[in-house]
Design an enzyme around this catalytic site. Structure first.
Site, short mmCIF file in Angstrom:
data_model
loop_
_atom_site.label_atom_id
_atom_site.label_comp_id
_atom_site.label_asym_id
_atom_site.label_seq_id
_atom_site.Cartn_x
_atom_site.Cartn_y
_atom_site.Cartn_z
N CYS A 36 0.96 -1.20 0.18
CA CYS A 36 -0.11 0.14 -0.02
C CYS A 36 0.80 1.06 -0.09
CB CYS A 36 -0.93 0.04 1.00
SG CYS A 36 -0.20 -0.20 2.83
N ARG A 48 -2.30 -0.75 5.22
CA ARG A 48 -3.37 -1.52 4.74
C ARG A 48 -3.17 -2.71 4.01
NH1 ARG A 48 -5.13 3.58 0.62
NH2 ARG A 48 -2.85 3.97 0.87
#
Length: 285
Positions: A239, A244
């Site tokens: 990410c 994430r």
């Protein structure tokens, strides 16, 4: 939850409510919004800050073995403690903390399915009282940077192979190159927009339902399998800084049982700024 590959890593709100006073269980709240804990948290939960607690203050890296041992002991966590992580934003940062704990091999780590949002939606108790626990006793191995973590040069070699999958879990706008970052996230100075060559776009939050619990195994298999991210492949997720993508790593590893998944925590802030590193864009504006 029994249908997941490793259902033992998930607990529900009822389980947590039943174990609030269990000395063998330690609840850990880890949020993107570092002020949330002080506004109210699950009784007995300790706070782990993803910046100040888990990261080295000088080198872009995680804390070392000695500091990890000190952190856990200070939170009243020992090697045999069951640690249950939860947090805001679909357990985004909770899975990040979970991943760091797994870098040091903590055995019994779990996620509260639905996280902070689910607990609050059910009207369950919150408190501002900060708990104090007896000092724990913790002995960690050296950090495992090979099994579940990927580095830049490994990603460079990864994209040359046929039996691999690279998953970009950022927003479609970040993936396409329309934006270098999304306004709701901190800007970390990425110079270029786009994605790593061969990466497919599967935004991380597509793995959860509206109540912040994880989607069914069937829905998850369809989500990833439809993009060629299957269990027979060597998978790397990324990410911006690896937060994430730790959520996607958790889903693929523990809910779907993929045997080889790594998190590239250098992610786009490293790749997008790296000299000589190729990128691709699909945005034509």
């Amino acid at each position: 939850m029994a249908e997941y590959a490793h259902p033992e890593v998930l607990v529900d709100t009822a389980w947590v409510a039943d174990h609030l006073n269990d000395p063998q269980v330690r609840l850990v709240e880890s949020n993107e919004d570092i002020l949330l804990y002080n506004q109210g948290h699950i009784p007995g939960a300790v706070k782990i800050d993803w910046i100040s607690d888990l990261n080295d203050p000088v080198v872009r890296d995680y804390l070392d073995k000695e500091r990890f041992e000190q952190l856990l002991a200070a939170k009243g966590i020992s090697n045999d403690t069951t640690v249950v992580f939860y947090g805001d934003k679909n357990n985004w940062w909770a899975t990040y903390a979970f991943w760091v704990f797994k870098l040091f091999g903590h055995k019994d780590a779990r996620i509260l399915n639905g996280g902070r949002a689910k607990w609050i939606a059910e009207g369950r108790e919150l408190t501002r009282d900060v708990p104090s626990y007896p000092q724990g006793s913790y002995s960690a191995p050296e950090r495992d940077d090979a099994t579940i973590r990927a580095f830049r040069d490994e990603v460079k070699e990864h994209i040359k192979k046929n039996d691999v999958a690279l998953v970009d879990v950022r927003s479609p706008q970040e993936y396409s190159g329309e934006r270098t970052h999304m306004p709701e996230y901190p800007q970390e100075g990425t110079l270029r927009g786009g994605h790593i060559p061969t990466a497919v776009s599967i935004p991380w939050a597509q793995a959860v339902k509206e109540d912040s619990t994880f989607k069914s195994p069937e829905d998850l298999r369809e989500l990833y399998g439809s993009k060629g991210v299957t269990s027979d492949k060597d998978v790397i997720a990324y990410c911006r800084i690896g937060e994430r993508s730790s959520h996607t790593w958790f889903v693929l590893t523990y809910l779907l049982g993929y045997p080889q998944v790594r998190n590239y925590d250098g992610s786009w802030t490293e790749w997008g700024n790296g000299v000589g590193l190729p990128i691709e864009k699909t945005y034509k504006g």
